[in-house]
Design an enzyme around this catalytic site. Structure first.
Site, PDB file in Angstrom:
ATOM      1  N   LYS A 175      -0.810   5.216  -5.627  1.00 43.50           N
ATOM      2  CA  LYS A 175      -1.892   4.877  -6.565  1.00 43.50           C
ATOM      3  C   LYS A 175      -2.747   6.096  -6.887  1.00 43.50           C
ATOM      4  O   LYS A 175      -3.189   6.277  -8.018  1.00 43.50           O
ATOM      5  CB  LYS A 175      -2.787   3.767  -5.966  1.00 43.50           C
ATOM      6  CG  LYS A 175      -2.050   2.460  -5.728  1.00 43.50           C
ATOM      7  CD  LYS A 175      -2.941   1.430  -5.057  1.00 43.50           C
ATOM      8  CE  LYS A 175      -3.294   1.753  -3.627  1.00 43.50           C
ATOM      9  NZ  LYS A 175      -2.146   1.699  -2.686  1.00 43.50           N
TER      10      LYS A 175
ATOM     11  N   GLY B  42       0.817  -1.214   0.000  1.00 40.77           N
ATOM     12  CA  GLY B  42       0.000   0.000   0.000  1.00 40.77           C
ATOM     13  C   GLY B  42       0.846   1.258   0.000  1.00 40.77           C
ATOM     14  O   GLY B  42       2.075   1.210   0.143  1.00 40.77           O
ATOM     15  N   ASP B  43       0.170   2.392  -0.237  1.00 45.63           N
ATOM     16  CA  ASP B  43       0.810   3.710  -0.214  1.00 45.63           C
ATOM     17  C   ASP B  43       1.927   3.851  -1.242  1.00 45.63           C
ATOM     18  O   ASP B  43       2.898   4.565  -1.036  1.00 45.63           O
ATOM     19  CB  ASP B  43       1.341   4.021   1.196  1.00 45.63           C
ATOM     20  CG  ASP B  43       0.250   3.877   2.235  1.00 45.63           C
ATOM     21  OD1 ASP B  43      -0.889   4.304   1.944  1.00 45.63           O
ATOM     22  OD2 ASP B  43       0.509   3.330   3.314  1.00 45.63           O
TER      23      ASP B  43
ATOM     24  N   LYS C 197       8.347   7.617  -6.486  1.00 47.74           N
ATOM     25  CA  LYS C 197       9.243   8.102  -5.428  1.00 47.74           C
ATOM     26  C   LYS C 197      10.717   7.795  -5.656  1.00 47.74           C
ATOM     27  O   LYS C 197      11.474   7.612  -4.695  1.00 47.74           O
ATOM     28  CB  LYS C 197       8.760   7.587  -4.063  1.00 47.74           C
ATOM     29  CG  LYS C 197       7.336   8.061  -3.753  1.00 47.74           C
ATOM     30  CD  LYS C 197       6.923   7.765  -2.338  1.00 47.74           C
ATOM     31  CE  LYS C 197       6.689   9.016  -1.553  1.00 47.74           C
ATOM     32  NZ  LYS C 197       6.061   8.830  -0.252  1.00 47.74           N
TER      33      LYS C 197
ATOM     34  N   ALA D 179      -8.263   3.085   3.062  1.00 49.09           N
ATOM     35  CA  ALA D 179      -7.328   3.622   2.071  1.00 49.09           C
ATOM     36  C   ALA D 179      -7.036   5.088   2.385  1.00 49.09           C
ATOM     37  O   ALA D 179      -7.821   5.766   3.037  1.00 49.09           O
ATOM     38  CB  ALA D 179      -7.919   3.503   0.675  1.00 49.09           C
ATOM     39  N   GLY D 180      -5.891   5.546   1.922  1.00 53.35           N
ATOM     40  CA  GLY D 180      -5.564   6.959   2.040  1.00 53.35           C
ATOM     41  C   GLY D 180      -4.721   7.345   0.855  1.00 53.35           C
ATOM     42  O   GLY D 180      -3.622   6.838   0.683  1.00 53.35           O
ATOM     43  N   HIS D 181      -5.276   8.174  -0.005  1.00 56.24           N
ATOM     44  CA  HIS D 181      -4.544   8.591  -1.204  1.00 56.24           C
ATOM     45  C   HIS D 181      -4.288  10.082  -1.125  1.00 56.24           C
ATOM     46  O   HIS D 181      -5.220  10.865  -0.985  1.00 56.24           O
ATOM     47  CB  HIS D 181      -5.357   8.314  -2.470  1.00 56.24           C
ATOM     48  CG  HIS D 181      -5.866   6.905  -2.563  1.00 56.24           C
ATOM     49  ND1 HIS D 181      -5.028   5.818  -2.571  1.00 56.24           N
ATOM     50  CD2 HIS D 181      -7.112   6.408  -2.661  1.00 56.24           C
ATOM     51  CE1 HIS D 181      -5.741   4.718  -2.666  1.00 56.24           C
ATOM     52  NE2 HIS D 181      -7.020   5.040  -2.713  1.00 56.24           N
TER      53      HIS D 181
ATOM     54  N   GLN E   3      -5.480  -0.421  -1.128  1.00 57.03           N
ATOM     55  CA  GLN E   3      -4.504  -1.362  -0.563  1.00 57.03           C
ATOM     56  C   GLN E   3      -3.576  -1.916  -1.667  1.00 57.03           C
ATOM     57  O   GLN E   3      -3.324  -1.214  -2.614  1.00 57.03           O
ATOM     58  CB  GLN E   3      -5.192  -2.488   0.222  1.00 57.03           C
ATOM     59  CG  GLN E   3      -5.889  -2.001   1.474  1.00 57.03           C
ATOM     60  CD  GLN E   3      -7.219  -1.313   1.188  1.00 57.03           C
ATOM     61  OE1 GLN E   3      -8.057  -1.862   0.506  1.00 57.03           O
ATOM     62  NE2 GLN E   3      -7.407  -0.128   1.718  1.00 57.03           N
TER      63      GLN E   3
HETATM   64  P1  GDP Z   1      -1.679   5.474  -2.272  1.00 57.00           P
HETATM   65  O1  GDP Z   1      -2.357   5.024  -1.034  1.00 57.00           O
HETATM   66  O2  GDP Z   1      -1.079   4.362  -3.055  1.00 57.00           O
HETATM   67  O3  GDP Z   1      -2.547   6.374  -3.120  1.00 57.00           O
HETATM   68  O4  GDP Z   1      -0.433   6.355  -1.789  1.00 57.00           O
HETATM   69  P2  GDP Z   1      -0.419   7.485  -0.634  1.00 57.00           P
HETATM   70  O5  GDP Z   1      -1.067   8.694  -1.164  1.00 57.00           O
HETATM   71  O6  GDP Z   1      -0.897   6.920   0.654  1.00 57.00           O
HETATM   72  O7  GDP Z   1       1.146   7.683  -0.465  1.00 57.00           O
HETATM   73  C1  GDP Z   1       1.945   8.094  -1.523  1.00 57.00           C
HETATM   74  C2  GDP Z   1       2.581   9.450  -1.168  1.00 57.00           C
HETATM   75  O8  GDP Z   1       3.662   9.666  -2.047  1.00 57.00           O
HETATM   76  C3  GDP Z   1       1.673  10.650  -1.348  1.00 57.00           C
HETATM   77  O9  GDP Z   1       1.981  11.564  -0.332  1.00 57.00           O
HETATM   78  C4  GDP Z   1       2.044  11.220  -2.711  1.00 57.00           C
HETATM   79  O10 GDP Z   1       1.849  12.612  -2.808  1.00 57.00           O
HETATM   80  C5  GDP Z   1       3.503  10.891  -2.748  1.00 57.00           C
HETATM   81  N1  GDP Z   1       4.061  10.626  -4.086  1.00 57.00           N
HETATM   82  C6  GDP Z   1       3.516   9.942  -5.119  1.00 57.00           C
HETATM   83  N2  GDP Z   1       4.397   9.828  -6.126  1.00 57.00           N
HETATM   84  C7  GDP Z   1       5.539  10.439  -5.713  1.00 57.00           C
HETATM   85  C8  GDP Z   1       6.842  10.613  -6.288  1.00 57.00           C
HETATM   86  O11 GDP Z   1       7.137  10.169  -7.386  1.00 57.00           O
HETATM   87  N3  GDP Z   1       7.766  11.282  -5.517  1.00 57.00           N
HETATM   88  C9  GDP Z   1       7.479  11.758  -4.263  1.00 57.00           C
HETATM   89  N4  GDP Z   1       8.437  12.394  -3.593  1.00 57.00           N
HETATM   90  N5  GDP Z   1       6.277  11.595  -3.704  1.00 57.00           N
HETATM   91  C10 GDP Z   1       5.320  10.929  -4.407  1.00 57.00           C
HETATM   92  P1  IMO Z   2      -3.908   2.459   0.568  1.00 56.22           P
HETATM   93  O1  IMO Z   2      -5.057   2.291  -0.356  1.00 56.22           O
HETATM   94  C1  IMO Z   2      -1.400   0.774   3.734  1.00 56.22           C
HETATM   95  C2  IMO Z   2      -3.303  -2.137   6.422  1.00 56.22           C
HETATM   96  C3  IMO Z   2      -3.484  -1.719   7.868  1.00 56.22           C
HETATM   97  C4  IMO Z   2      -3.369  -3.077   8.550  1.00 56.22           C
HETATM   98  C5  IMO Z   2      -4.055  -4.013   7.571  1.00 56.22           C
HETATM   99  C6  IMO Z   2      -5.495  -4.323   7.923  1.00 56.22           C
HETATM  100  O2  IMO Z   2      -3.710   3.834   1.083  1.00 56.22           O
HETATM  101  O3  IMO Z   2      -2.656   1.851   0.011  1.00 56.22           O
HETATM  102  P2  IMO Z   2      -7.746  -2.916   7.761  1.00 56.22           P
HETATM  103  O4  IMO Z   2      -8.160  -1.644   8.465  1.00 56.22           O
HETATM  104  O5  IMO Z   2      -7.788  -2.835   6.291  1.00 56.22           O
HETATM  105  O6  IMO Z   2      -8.478  -4.111   8.288  1.00 56.22           O
HETATM  106  O7  IMO Z   2      -6.210  -3.129   8.211  1.00 56.22           O
HETATM  107  O8  IMO Z   2      -3.988  -3.367   6.308  1.00 56.22           O
HETATM  108  N1  IMO Z   2      -3.871  -1.201   5.426  1.00 56.22           N
HETATM  109  C7  IMO Z   2      -3.146  -0.381   4.672  1.00 56.22           C
HETATM  110  N2  IMO Z   2      -1.825  -0.120   4.646  1.00 56.22           N
HETATM  111  N3  IMO Z   2      -2.202   1.383   2.845  1.00 56.22           N
HETATM  112  C8  IMO Z   2      -3.533   1.130   2.822  1.00 56.22           C
HETATM  113  O9  IMO Z   2      -4.356   1.611   1.879  1.00 56.22           O
HETATM  114  C9  IMO Z   2      -4.069   0.248   3.792  1.00 56.22           C
HETATM  115  N4  IMO Z   2      -5.315  -0.216   4.068  1.00 56.22           N
HETATM  116  C10 IMO Z   2      -5.175  -1.103   5.060  1.00 56.22           C
HETATM  117  O10 IMO Z   2      -2.483  -0.825   8.277  1.00 56.22           O
HETATM  118  O11 IMO Z   2      -2.015  -3.460   8.616  1.00 56.22           O
HETATM  119 MG    MG Z   3      -2.312   5.293   1.024  1.00 53.97          MG
END
Ligand code: GDP
Ligand code: IMO
Ligand code: MG
Length: 429
Positions: free
Chosen positions: A16, A12-13, A330, A39-41, A223
């Site tokens: 996306k 995750g993270d 990243k 999720a957290g985007h 995720q």
């Molecule tokens: P997601 O859950 O897959 O949508 O990802 P998150 O948003 O939780 O985490 C990705 C983080 O990386 C966010 O803060 C984005 O703004 C940041 N991000 C995405 N692509 C890049 C990149 O190429 N470089 C940097 N430095 N940050 C990025």
């Molecule tokens: P995005 O979409 C990272 C992790 C939680 C925990 C496990 C189960 O932003 O990539 P849950 O609340 O789903 O039952 O928790 O999954 N988890 C994530 N880790 N990014 C996420 O979403 C996640 N969604 C759930 O931290 O370990």
């Molecule tokens: Mg996220």
């Protein structure tokens, strides 16, 4: 190129949200097909930062129809909170469609998620506490509440009664909490009904129609591969199918309609919550990745565990998802490291695994086998062509590409919408 699935390759993270946003202007629909507000985007548009949890990232692009499909679990309070917050910032949310078959997260499941984690103590999973697990469990146990139930009060009441019959025993006798009143839950859910009515429909039909009509549909996973309930590091996973196949069951679209699968792979690895993580770093390098990459959870604010890139996971993600293209994110965060280890295999008590071990215990005991590549120190955030990257950064990308076994089509060099290098088009090629 009508239908493309976008998934996370690691835990995750990976970025996306940014990848979806990048494709936004070329797609007609963005569909969330699994998970919920766990999720957290984070998406950065024109210097403005948007944090989305439940709504598909495509909502930020004018003209795109965002869809919450049947595979999603919806916390209605969060849904309307997010819609209001975005509307207040001038984002048009009027196109949102929600599946009549999507399940809702009743408040008692949020409570159960949290108290169960507390009860488990050191055996906890580190969930986000959003009620995700209990709500998917209800769905499989056939005591869940669906969006469409809100439009038939008598059915809704019967279903809430059935669910609470067992849950109240659990809450009171095991967890020492107060019982939840049926009417309280029914009233809360009904309070959203009128606002929901114009959005709720058979989204599977609408998406099928759209694809038939040649529209472009992007299925955005929440995720990631290693958090998938079937293919991830069970039980340290989420409760839905976050891999590409989940796009079909989670939206009602047949597999033959999917044309392409893009996976997002962060240039290093992070994980939130408990569970095995072979390349995790507990040293200054790990701290540096966390600080440089600002690796703190978008949803819970927890510091993310950080480690080097793991291509055993990459190859696994390529295979499980049928990946056609990678979005590598990243890369800029790695600037300044003298050497960059890439995990190419696992060593488990002297036995080498080039691919994901079949037995979960082996993943818990895996020691990464590293190949070390030289780093670079030049700022790469301004690079827009592959050739703009320092030679060592190019080598790092090409070696990753070789090891994961699918082409790296896009490279992220910063959080901003335009901070990318596009090597191959993701949509029509
Ligand atoms: P997601 O859950 O897959 O949508 O990802 P998150 O948003 O939780 O985490 C990705 C983080 O990386 C966010 O803060 C984005 O703004 C940041 N991000 C995405 N692509 C890049 C990149 O190429 N470089 C940097 N430095 N940050 C990025
Ligand atoms: P995005 O979409 C990272 C992790 C939680 C925990 C496990 C189960 O932003 O990539 P849950 O609340 O789903 O039952 O928790 O999954 N988890 C994530 N880790 N990014 C996420 O979403 C996640 N969604 C759930 O931290 O370990
Ligand atoms: Mg996220």
């Amino acid at each position: 190129m009508p239908a493309i699935v976008l998934v996370g390759a690691q835990w995750g993270d990976e970025g996306k949200g940014k990848a979806t946003d990048l494709l936004g202007k070329d797609v007609d629909y963005v569909v969330k097909f699994n998970g919920g507000n766990n999720a957290g985007h984070t998406v950065v548009v024109g210097g403005e930062k948007y944090a989305l949890h439940l709504l598909p990232s495509g909502i930020l692009t004018p003209g795109v129809t965002p869809v919450i499909a049947n595979g999603v679990v919806v916390d209605l309070e969060v849904l309307f909170h997010e819609l209001e917050a975005l509307s207040a910032r001038g984002v048009d949310c009027s196109r949102l469609r929600i599946s009549a078959n999507a399940h809702v997260i009743p408040s008692y499941n949020r409570t159960l998620d949290k108290v169960t984690e507390r009860f488990l103590g050191k055996r906890r999973l580190g969930t986000t506490g959003r009620g995700i697990g209990p709500t998917y469990a209800d769905k499989m146990n056939r005591v869940g509440i669906r969006m469409q139930d809100l439009f038939d009060e008598s059915i809704l009441r019967q279903k809430v009664e059935a669910a609470l019959e067992v849950k109240n025993h659990l809450l009171v006798k095991i967890y020492n909490r107060r019982a939840v009143a049926v009417e309280e839950v029914v009233a809360e859910l009904l309070s959203y009904r009128d606002r929901l009515e114009p959005m709720v429909e058979d989204t599977g039909y609408e998406l099928w129609r759209a694809i038939e009509d040649g529209k472009t549909v992007l299925f955005e996973a929440g995720q990631a591969t290693m958090l998938d309930v079937d293919h991830g590091t069970y039980p340290y996973v989420t409760s839905s199918n976050a891999t590409a196949a989940g796009a079909c069951t989670g939206s009602g679209i047949g597999p033959t309609l999917i044309d392409r699968v893009a996976a997002v792979f962060k240039a290093y690895t992070t994980r939130v919550g408990e569970g095995p993580f072979p390349t995790e770093l507990h040293d200054a390098d790990g701290e540096r990745l966390r600080a440089n990459g600002f690796e703190f959870g978008t949803t819970t604010g927890r510091p993310r565990r950080c480690g080097w890139a793991d291509t055993v996971i990459g190859r696994y993600a390529t295979r499980i998802n049928g990946v056609t293209d990678y979005v590598l994110t990243k890369l800029d965060v790695l600037t300044g490291f003298e050497t960059l280890p890439i995990c190419v295999a696992y060593d488990v008590n002297g036995r080498r695994f080039d691919d994901m071990p079949a037995n979960q215990s082996d993943v818990h005991h895996a020691v990464p086998v590293y190949e070390e590549l030289p780093g670079w120190s030049e700022d790469i955030t301004g690079a827009r062509e592959f050739e703009d990257l320092p030679e060592n950064a190019q080598r790092y990308v090409l070696r990753l590409e070789e090891l994961v076994g699918a082409r790296i089509s896009v490279i992220g060099v910063g959080p901003g919408r335009d901070e990318i290098i596009q090597r191959h088009p993701l949509l029509d090629d």
